[in-house]
Design a protein around this motif. Sequence first.
Motif, short mmCIF file in Angstrom:
data_model
loop_
_atom_site.label_atom_id
_atom_site.label_comp_id
_atom_site.label_asym_id
_atom_site.label_seq_id
_atom_site.Cartn_x
_atom_site.Cartn_y
_atom_site.Cartn_z
N PRO A 96 -23.04 23.78 26.78
CA PRO A 96 -24.22 23.37 27.55
C PRO A 96 -24.57 21.92 27.28
CG PRO A 96 -24.59 25.48 26.44
CD PRO A 96 -23.30 24.94 25.91
N SER B 95 -21.31 23.11 19.61
CA SER B 95 -21.88 24.09 20.54
C SER B 95 -22.37 23.49 21.84
CB SER B 95 -23.05 24.82 19.86
OG SER B 95 -24.04 23.89 19.42
N HIS B 96 -22.46 22.16 21.94
CA HIS B 96 -23.03 21.51 23.11
C HIS B 96 -22.22 20.29 23.52
CE1 HIS B 96 -26.52 23.85 21.68
NE2 HIS B 96 -27.00 23.74 22.91
N GLU C 279 -32.06 21.55 17.08
CA GLU C 279 -30.96 22.51 17.18
C GLU C 279 -31.48 23.93 17.33
OE1 GLU C 279 -26.76 23.49 14.92
OE2 GLU C 279 -28.51 22.98 13.71
N LEU D 19 -32.83 24.46 20.88
CA LEU D 19 -31.77 24.55 21.88
C LEU D 19 -30.99 25.84 21.77
CD1 LEU D 19 -30.47 20.85 21.83
CD2 LEU D 19 -31.91 21.95 23.56
N GLN D 20 -30.87 26.38 20.57
CA GLN D 20 -30.21 27.68 20.41
C GLN D 20 -31.04 28.80 21.04
OE1 GLN D 20 -29.60 27.88 16.15
NE2 GLN D 20 -27.55 26.98 16.27
N PRO E 94 -30.69 28.10 25.51
CA PRO E 94 -29.39 27.49 25.88
C PRO E 94 -29.33 27.10 27.35
CG PRO E 94 -29.17 29.85 25.64
CD PRO E 94 -30.57 29.52 25.20
#
Length: 266
Positions: free
Chosen positions: A15, A40-41, A259, A262-263, A266
């Motif tokens: 993402p 993760s992004h 973080e 955003l987790q 998402p």
Amino acid sequence: MASPQPHTREAGAGPAVVCLHSNASHGGQWRALMARLANSHHVLAPDSYGSGSSPDWPSDRTITLSDEAAFLEPVFARAGDGFSLVGHSFGAAVALITALQQPQRVRALVLYEPTLFSLIEADGPAPNEADGIRNAVTAAAEALDAGNKSLAAKCFIDYWMGSGSWDATPPERQTAIANATVNVRRWAHALMTEPTPLARFASLNIPVLCMTGGRSTASAHGVTRRLLSALPRAEHQVFEQLGHMGPITHPEPVNEAIEAFLQRHP
């Protein structure tokens, strides 16, 4: 003629997250956050007009926050159909205007003390909570008119970080900051005269994390307080020991909060 393009740092996959920096800084201020999120992004951190390696504002016309957002459109396009915006100070103000202009693309907002002083000015003329920044800009502009960029930077930095902060800044960093501070009138005009009324932000029906430093200024706190009254899905996190430059001076706790948010969104 080709449109000017922002210089952009980029890392990771997943993402998309676009990170917008503060005044007298550049996208490199987000290096630690980029490293943290890259697994993760897809993280993009552009330099705004006249910052870092991006070109300067090319017009004689006074710049607006919408002009700043338009300059970043190639970055938003690279981020794809849906992305989150992270912004600090001036960058957070640009993030808010971008979210209003492109509600179908912005999925979530993370704001550390957006400096949208027009929201304070709209409540009535001086004296008000924007007096401190207004006075700092006036002093910095007078120093620039006298040809003293270092003094201009001192007026600006000491307002945001406390008396003595400029003198404590490593000499190798002072030159770049002083060169950036020549734009202080431009920044102030964009932030003080932005025409968007507070009520418009009630339309941002997306998750928003508003962060403030307990040791920050009345102007920064005044803007965030007004936004929290309007944003329908905002949460507020206070870092009691930090000031306005918390994302730069103490990135670890700020980045940890970004973080985690955003987790969750998402």
